[in-house]
Design a protein around this motif. Structure first.
Motif, PDB file in Angstrom:
ATOM      1  N   UNK A   1     -10.000  31.191 -12.606  1.00 58.33           N
ATOM      2  CA  UNK A   1     -10.499  31.348 -11.236  1.00 58.33           C
ATOM      3  C   UNK A   1     -11.015  32.764 -11.049  1.00 58.33           C
ATOM      4  N   UNK A   2     -12.219  32.872 -10.528  1.00 60.45           N
ATOM      5  CA  UNK A   2     -12.805  34.157 -10.162  1.00 60.45           C
ATOM      6  C   UNK A   2     -12.553  34.352  -8.668  1.00 60.45           C
ATOM      7  N   UNK A   3     -11.741  35.357  -8.338  1.00 62.87           N
ATOM      8  CA  UNK A   3     -11.418  35.635  -6.942  1.00 62.87           C
ATOM      9  C   UNK A   3     -12.505  36.524  -6.366  1.00 62.87           C
ATOM     10  N   UNK A   4     -13.119  36.064  -5.288  1.00 65.51           N
ATOM     11  CA  UNK A   4     -14.303  36.716  -4.752  1.00 65.51           C
ATOM     12  C   UNK A   4     -14.009  37.763  -3.674  1.00 65.51           C
ATOM     13  N   UNK A   5     -12.770  37.916  -3.232  1.00 62.19           N
ATOM     14  CA  UNK A   5     -12.354  38.947  -2.271  1.00 62.19           C
ATOM     15  C   UNK A   5     -13.293  39.118  -1.082  1.00 62.19           C
ATOM     16  N   UNK A   6     -13.468  38.047  -0.332  1.00 69.16           N
ATOM     17  CA  UNK A   6     -14.219  38.151   0.906  1.00 69.16           C
ATOM     18  C   UNK A   6     -15.725  38.041   0.783  1.00 69.16           C
ATOM     19  N   UNK A   7     -16.258  37.880  -0.425  1.00 69.83           N
ATOM     20  CA  UNK A   7     -17.712  37.767  -0.560  1.00 69.83           C
ATOM     21  C   UNK A   7     -18.123  36.316  -0.834  1.00 69.83           C
ATOM     22  N   UNK A   8     -17.285  35.401  -0.454  1.00 66.96           N
ATOM     23  CA  UNK A   8     -17.554  33.982  -0.678  1.00 66.96           C
ATOM     24  C   UNK A   8     -16.308  33.295  -1.188  1.00 66.96           C
ATOM     25  N   UNK A   9     -16.440  32.007  -1.386  1.00 71.67           N
ATOM     26  CA  UNK A   9     -15.313  31.227  -1.889  1.00 71.67           C
ATOM     27  C   UNK A   9     -15.049  31.556  -3.355  1.00 71.67           C
ATOM     28  N   UNK A  10     -13.787  31.403  -3.754  1.00 76.50           N
ATOM     29  CA  UNK A  10     -13.437  31.583  -5.157  1.00 76.50           C
ATOM     30  C   UNK A  10     -14.195  30.569  -6.008  1.00 76.50           C
ATOM     31  N   UNK A  11     -14.427  30.926  -7.260  1.00 76.65           N
ATOM     32  CA  UNK A  11     -15.144  30.062  -8.193  1.00 76.65           C
ATOM     33  C   UNK A  11     -14.244  29.830  -9.407  1.00 76.65           C
ATOM     34  N   UNK A  12     -14.195  28.598  -9.872  1.00 69.09           N
ATOM     35  CA  UNK A  12     -13.492  28.258 -11.098  1.00 69.09           C
ATOM     36  C   UNK A  12     -14.512  28.105 -12.218  1.00 69.09           C
ATOM     37  N   UNK A  13     -14.226  28.707 -13.372  1.00 73.03           N
ATOM     38  CA  UNK A  13     -15.093  28.626 -14.548  1.00 73.03           C
ATOM     39  C   UNK A  13     -14.389  27.807 -15.630  1.00 73.03           C
TER      40      UNK A  13
END
Length: 92
Positions: free
Chosen positions: A27-39
Motif C-alpha cells: 500500500x502506498x500511503x498518500x498522506x492527504x494528496x488522495x486515496x491510498x493506492x495498492x500496488x
C-alpha cells in the motif's frame, strides 16, 4: 495454480505462486494528496508470455486490498504477523 498473499506488515504482502515469491502487494500511503493506492508488482520483468496469470505488465494499481484479491481471483491470504506472534508467545 492459486496465488497466496503472505502478510509481512500491515500494508505489505509477499505474492506467492507455486510456492515461490513472484512479487509483492504493498500500500502506498498518500498522506492527504488522495486515496491510498495498492500496488501488485512482480519481482522480475519476464517477457509478456512468461508472466504469471493476471499480469499484463509489471505493476498494477488498485484502490483497495479487496480489489487486488478480486483481480487475482483464486487466492489464499496468510497473516504471517499474527502467526509469528502466536508461535513466539506460545513458546514462552
Amino acid at each position: 495454480m492459486t496465488y497466496a498473499l503472505h502478510r509481512l506488515e500491515p500494508s505489505s504482502y509477499d505474492l506467492v505462486l507455486g510456492g515461490a515469491v513472484v512479487g509483492s502487494v504493498v500500500r502506498e500511503i498518500r498522506d492527504g494528496i488522495g486515496d491510498d493506492i495498492w500496488h501488485a508488482e512482480l519481482l522480475d520483468d519476464p517477457a509478456p508470455e512468461k508472466r504469471p496469470p493476471s499480469f499484463s505488465r509489471i505493476d498494477h494499481t488498485f484502490g483497495s486490498l479487496q480489489a487486488v484479491v478480486a483481480w487475482l481471483q483464486q487466492i489464499k491470504v496468510t497473516d504471517n504477523i499474527r502467526n509469528f506472534w502466536a508461535q513466539t508467545l506460545g513458546n514462552n
